[in-house]
Write an enzyme that holds these catalytic residues in place. Sequence first.
Site, mmCIF file in Angstrom:
data_model
loop_
_atom_site.group_PDB
_atom_site.id
_atom_site.type_symbol
_atom_site.label_atom_id
_atom_site.label_comp_id
_atom_site.label_asym_id
_atom_site.label_seq_id
_atom_site.Cartn_x
_atom_site.Cartn_y
_atom_site.Cartn_z
ATOM 1 N N HIS A 37 0.832 -1.204 0.000
ATOM 2 C CA HIS A 37 0.000 0.000 0.000
ATOM 3 C C HIS A 37 0.869 1.257 0.000
ATOM 4 O O HIS A 37 0.615 2.196 -0.757
ATOM 5 C CB HIS A 37 -0.921 -0.020 1.221
ATOM 6 C CG HIS A 37 -1.822 -1.212 1.278
ATOM 7 N ND1 HIS A 37 -3.181 -1.140 1.038
ATOM 8 C CD2 HIS A 37 -1.564 -2.516 1.539
ATOM 9 C CE1 HIS A 37 -3.716 -2.345 1.171
ATOM 10 N NE2 HIS A 37 -2.746 -3.199 1.469
ATOM 11 N N ASP A 142 -6.406 5.118 1.443
ATOM 12 C CA ASP A 142 -6.634 3.688 1.326
ATOM 13 C C ASP A 142 -8.026 3.374 1.850
ATOM 14 O O ASP A 142 -8.535 4.041 2.757
ATOM 15 C CB ASP A 142 -5.587 2.931 2.148
ATOM 16 C CG ASP A 142 -5.412 1.499 1.685
ATOM 17 O OD1 ASP A 142 -6.358 0.710 1.877
ATOM 18 O OD2 ASP A 142 -4.345 1.175 1.149
ATOM 19 N N GLN A 356 12.111 -6.547 -7.491
ATOM 20 C CA GLN A 356 11.139 -7.384 -8.205
ATOM 21 C C GLN A 356 10.729 -6.851 -9.571
ATOM 22 O O GLN A 356 10.707 -7.621 -10.545
ATOM 23 C CB GLN A 356 9.905 -7.610 -7.322
ATOM 24 C CG GLN A 356 8.826 -8.469 -7.990
ATOM 25 C CD GLN A 356 7.805 -8.971 -7.007
ATOM 26 O OE1 GLN A 356 8.141 -9.691 -6.066
ATOM 27 N NE2 GLN A 356 6.552 -8.592 -7.200
ATOM 28 N N HIS A 371 2.552 -15.537 -4.606
ATOM 29 C CA HIS A 371 1.437 -15.583 -3.666
ATOM 30 C C HIS A 371 0.180 -14.932 -4.226
ATOM 31 O O HIS A 371 -0.881 -15.007 -3.630
ATOM 32 C CB HIS A 371 1.841 -14.887 -2.373
ATOM 33 C CG HIS A 371 2.195 -13.431 -2.575
ATOM 34 N ND1 HIS A 371 3.153 -13.009 -3.484
ATOM 35 C CD2 HIS A 371 1.711 -12.301 -2.015
ATOM 36 C CE1 HIS A 371 3.236 -11.691 -3.449
ATOM 37 N NE2 HIS A 371 2.379 -11.234 -2.572
ATOM 38 N N GLN A 396 -5.870 -13.092 -1.861
ATOM 39 C CA GLN A 396 -5.004 -13.799 -2.804
ATOM 40 C C GLN A 396 -5.656 -15.031 -3.439
ATOM 41 O O GLN A 396 -5.444 -15.280 -4.638
ATOM 42 C CB GLN A 396 -3.686 -14.161 -2.120
ATOM 43 C CG GLN A 396 -2.873 -12.941 -1.724
ATOM 44 C CD GLN A 396 -1.765 -13.239 -0.730
ATOM 45 O OE1 GLN A 396 -1.415 -14.395 -0.493
ATOM 46 N NE2 GLN A 396 -1.214 -12.199 -0.120
#
Length: 485
Positions: A37, A142, A356, A371, A396
Amino acid sequence: MQSSIGSSKDHQENDYCTITEPTQVVVMMVPFPGHGHLNVFLQLSCIISRYQIPVHYLSSAIHIRQAKARVNGLNPSDVANIQFHDIPTPSFASPSPDPNSSNKFPSQLQPAFDATLQQREPVGDYMKDLSSKYKRVIVIHDVVMAYVVQDVALISNAESYALHCISAFSQATLVWDQMGVPFPIKFSKELPSFKNSATEEILHFMSFQTEPYKFRSGDIYNTCRVMEAPFLDLLAKEEVAGDRKSWVVGPILPQKALSSAQKFDTQHKCLKWLDKQERRSVIYVAFGSTTTLSDEEIKELALGLEQSKQKFIWVLRDGDKGNIFEGGDVRQAGLPEGFEERVEGVGIVARDWAPQPQILAHPSTGGYLSHCGWNSCIESIAMGVPMAAWPMHSEQPRNTLLITEILKIGIAVWEWADSEQPVKAATIGNVIRRLMASEEGDEIRRRAQELAAAVGQATAEGGVSRLELDSFIAHITRQDDMIPA
């Protein structure tokens, strides 16, 4: 989706539109204190600031430091344009994750989450201060920070917008679950339940957000219509959205992450190793910033990777603590005896924070064992990398259904309904071989690359996501009610 559009791995950075005159609008960003986030909010902050709008990023001192420390693929000059503001936050416990918990939800972060409930007053004060200096205050928060920003309803020249950091599919199915009616779209497999995907503590925390969430003026979705149009249409229905507007502006990613990996820090050992491998020959294995594998899971995964006989990069680290800078014992998860010697030259194990987006963008990366956290999903989608899906918690399992059964760009490692059964090495090895070295995998990879090309086109100048972003900026900078009295 035509493959002739080209691969997003060759996508070049595009400049965003700018507003020639300084705006009388200010934007406040209020993220949830979890890495995924914090990261998305910082990325969107940089994008909005390019429109010459001042952006203030509010969080605790610890989590601002975390966001800055893990900047990945962002231009430093863009980050420098953001005004960071430390929100006074009570101290909180920062326990280590429990690798043996039967529920994979990162409960070690709960004290950090709970501490945000004390941020309402200082965030409200900061909002009031900005409201006296600007004609309009735009609060982007959020979904699970609605409680903290609820005083926006008391300020006449302020309005708030919820940024959704999960897939539209997961969001829509969650809404229909709450309404207690069958989901209007049928799937080839049963919709995964939320059993064992959360804890009572996080559900209690989320209950604080329900009423304040209604104060928002609109919604921003970190996804793309070419990926999730049917579910976005459901979320736009009047019984869900009311008269609120929504903008689908994703995937929100650093623009540099969409271009060649060679432009990045090639000093990281993963990227240096990838440079020596054949095109699309390596599977990247990582489970995000919140997942902690048990010793048994690590053993089975190691043996599965070895049995697959495929090249790999495995990021092996425990989930974050609430304060990632706090010292103390760091678990060194053990690997099967002799494993690293046996796979030398075939794979590498990284125990630090890995870049990543750059790894996924590298031409040698051909698959991702993940995941299925939403940030990881959209990074993989944008790079055209197919996925082996091993969901752990939260939404997920539903993202896995989206990836494997709806978009058809991945293979599930297991079914969530069987989540109480351990995943064995033979299963892991078989899924990796299917993804990396079979005709089935080649077809999945082709679809992933076609989707990546379509997503790349959507986020480029004139694309649907870029147009919706421009529309949002035009909406918040509207001049009709900004004339001084």
